[in-house]
Structure formats: structure tokens, C-alpha cells
Design a protein around this motif. Sequence first.
Motif: not given
Length: 98
Positions: A89-97
Motif C-alpha cells: 500500500x505504501x508503493x513499495x514493490x518487491x520482485x521475486x524472480x
Amino acid sequence: DGTTSTIAGLHGWQDAPAAVAHAAGTNAYGHHSATPYLTLPAHPGGTHLLVTLVVLSADPEVNDGDPHARCSGTRVRVTGAGEVEIRFPDGTRERVPR
């Protein structure tokens, strides 16, 4: 002490029931503990991607009100190649390849 934990199945957990395991004298976090968990009713076979969000907080603003609100606004996207992107919700993005 005001610490709460919430678990939410974001992807692959369709119709998964949630429960809480209660224990006394079994871990380093305190004499009494309650750990939320999800159970997959049946494994579809092969590879099955599960994305789970666990929220652990003692922040009164996070813990007040509806426990489902702690996870609201969190979104997940799974690409055809199996990469997972989570947007908080705060805009943080996490990517898991994959």
C-alpha cells in the motif's frame, strides 16, 4: 504486549482455510503464542505457486480495527514466466524472480 500477526494468501490459496495454532512454553517469543497459518485443501499436482503475506506488528495504527485491513491494498502479479511482483500500500514493490 500488543504484537499481532496476520496471514493472507495472495496467490494460489483459493478456498484455503485459515487457523491459529496456540501453544504454551514452546518458543522464544513468550510463554503463550498464537501463530496463524493456511492449509491448502488439496494439492493440484505438479508445480503450484503460493504467495503469502505475513504481517507482524506492534504498531497500534496497524493493529486497530479490522484484521483484514492489515492486508488490504497489497497486490500481487505473477507473470507467465513465474516472476512474482508484490506491491504494498505504501508503493513499495518487491520482485521475486523465478
